[in-house]
Design an enzyme around this catalytic site. Structure first.
Site, PDB file in Angstrom:
ATOM      1  N   SER A 123     -43.164  75.713  -2.426  1.00  0.00           N
ATOM      2  CA  SER A 123     -43.232  75.419  -3.859  1.00  0.00           C
ATOM      3  C   SER A 123     -42.917  73.956  -4.082  1.00  0.00           C
ATOM      4  CB  SER A 123     -42.242  76.295  -4.641  1.00  0.00           C
ATOM      5  OG  SER A 123     -40.912  76.027  -4.247  1.00  0.00           O
ATOM      6  N   SER A 147     -46.110  73.633 -12.153  1.00  0.00           N
ATOM      7  CA  SER A 147     -45.507  74.478 -11.129  1.00  0.00           C
ATOM      8  C   SER A 147     -46.569  74.964 -10.141  1.00  0.00           C
ATOM      9  CB  SER A 147     -44.817  75.676 -11.783  1.00  0.00           C
ATOM     10  OG  SER A 147     -44.298  76.541 -10.804  1.00  0.00           O
ATOM     11  N   HIS A 201     -42.288  80.516   2.369  1.00  0.00           N
ATOM     12  CA  HIS A 201     -42.376  80.191   0.937  1.00  0.00           C
ATOM     13  C   HIS A 201     -42.629  78.697   0.811  1.00  0.00           C
ATOM     14  CE1 HIS A 201     -41.408  79.856  -3.348  1.00  0.00           C
ATOM     15  NE2 HIS A 201     -40.667  78.803  -3.024  1.00  0.00           N
ATOM     16  N   ASN A 204     -46.215  82.541  -1.532  1.00  0.00           N
ATOM     17  CA  ASN A 204     -45.497  83.166  -0.433  1.00  0.00           C
ATOM     18  C   ASN A 204     -46.509  83.730   0.548  1.00  0.00           C
ATOM     19  OD1 ASN A 204     -42.726  82.916  -1.561  1.00  0.00           O
ATOM     20  ND2 ASN A 204     -43.549  84.275  -3.137  1.00  0.00           N
ATOM     21  N   GLY A 218     -41.121  73.062  -7.018  1.00  0.00           N
ATOM     22  CA  GLY A 218     -39.912  72.998  -7.829  1.00  0.00           C
ATOM     23  C   GLY A 218     -40.107  72.486  -9.244  1.00  0.00           C
ATOM     24  N   ARG A 219     -41.323  72.556  -9.753  1.00  0.00           N
ATOM     25  CA  ARG A 219     -41.587  72.048 -11.100  1.00  0.00           C
ATOM     26  C   ARG A 219     -41.841  73.197 -12.069  1.00  0.00           C
ATOM     27  NH1 ARG A 219     -45.684  67.010 -10.122  1.00  0.00           N
ATOM     28  NH2 ARG A 219     -45.170  66.598 -12.302  1.00  0.00           N
ATOM     29  N   SER A 240     -39.821  52.121 -12.169  1.00  0.00           N
ATOM     30  CA  SER A 240     -38.706  53.036 -11.880  1.00  0.00           C
ATOM     31  C   SER A 240     -38.908  53.825 -10.582  1.00  0.00           C
ATOM     32  CB  SER A 240     -38.447  54.017 -13.035  1.00  0.00           C
ATOM     33  OG  SER A 240     -39.393  55.061 -13.068  1.00  0.00           O
TER      34      SER A 240
END
Length: 279
Positions: free
Chosen positions: A144, A152, A142, A156, A146-147, A110
């Protein structure tokens, strides 16, 4: 449909591609509209390359890991937009910038994206003329992935960046201060610090050294924390595929910690080859 194709082609490949589309304004009859359309495309919608924009269709991690295949595709999109200038009468320029780097398991079932890192920032650039010092940048950044929950990663920073040159080398040195976050009360706490030990692996700054030679460019990124004895090195090589072209052969090698946020505390030893659209 043709105009949509031209729009994305110019965004990806820059002004050079306009030479291949002389018909871009032929459907517009009045001169003012034609000039308007030319301005839209020639200025690339007010966006400019920021960090290196590249596509590495093939990368190979020399260290096996149980949660992924060694082969994957990596790409980065990075743009900036100036929004103000000379507010302090120092000839300074203010920018918004956005960088996204993605790691794509293209040969897995996938073909999932393993990791995405998102990096918006705002910064001001002060041009300088002090011996070898060329510019000073002050930024709020910043980053990140996004999890959620245990996967996660974010932080910052406020950083200063010094751009200077010596002989044939260009140096880009950053020093950063991480904005503190409160400690998590539990693993599911969405407001606490996702990675309190991140500076142990990424340190408090980095140094980029660029060496241009004719139409070749070699860039070395160094990062090191002397307290924990952890760091990273990345070496990039780029060369135009054709003269006076904005498409480059691009080779990247990385060793150390922090290639991506999800791997900030894991050793990565990876090489990749592909193309870059900016340097």
């Amino acid at each position: 449909m043709k105009k949509i194709f031209i729009f994305f082609a110019v965004f990806l490949f820059g002004n050079d591609i306009l030479k291949s589309f002389p018909e871009i304004t032929k459907d517009y009859k009045d001169t003012q509209t034609k000039e308007n359309v030319k301005q839209i495309f020639s200025k690339e919608f007010g966006l400019y390359p920021y960090k290196t924009n590249y596509l590495l269709p093939a990368t190979w991690d020399l260290n096996k890991k149980i949660d992924r295949r060694q082969f994957e595709t990596k790409f980065q999109v990075s743009v900036m937009k100036p929004f103000a200038k000379n507010l302090l009468n120092k000839n300074e320029i203010y920018f918004f910038a956005y960088t996204q780097t993605s790691w794509w398991q293209t040969t897995a079932d996938s073909a999932p994206f393993r990791e995405n890192n998102y990096e918006p920032e705002v910064f001001v650039l002060f041009p300088l003329k002090y011996n070898y010092l060329d510019a000073l940048v002050l930024a709020l950044n910043h980053q990140s992935n996004g999890r959620d929950e245990e996967y996660s990663r974010s932080w910052n920073r406020i950083y200063s960046r010094f751009i200077f040159h010596y002989d044939k080398f260009i140096f880009n040195m950053r020093l950063w201060y991480r904005i503190p976050e409160k400690q998590k009360t539990s693993q599911n706490d969405t407001n606490g610090d996702d990675n309190p030990d991140l500076e142990d692996f990424l340190g408090y700054g980095d140094l980029k050294i660029m060496y241009p030679y004719k139409d070749n460019l070699v860039t070395t990124l160094l990062r090191y924390n002397p307290i924990t004895n952890k760091g990273a090195i990345q070496v990039d090589f780029s060369k135009p595929i054709k003269k006076k072209n904005s498409l480059f052969l691009y080779i990247q090698y990385f060793y150390g910690y922090g290639e991506s946020l999800i791997d900030y505390n894991k050793i990565v030893n990876k090489v990749g080859i592909g193309f870059s659209y900016s340097r």
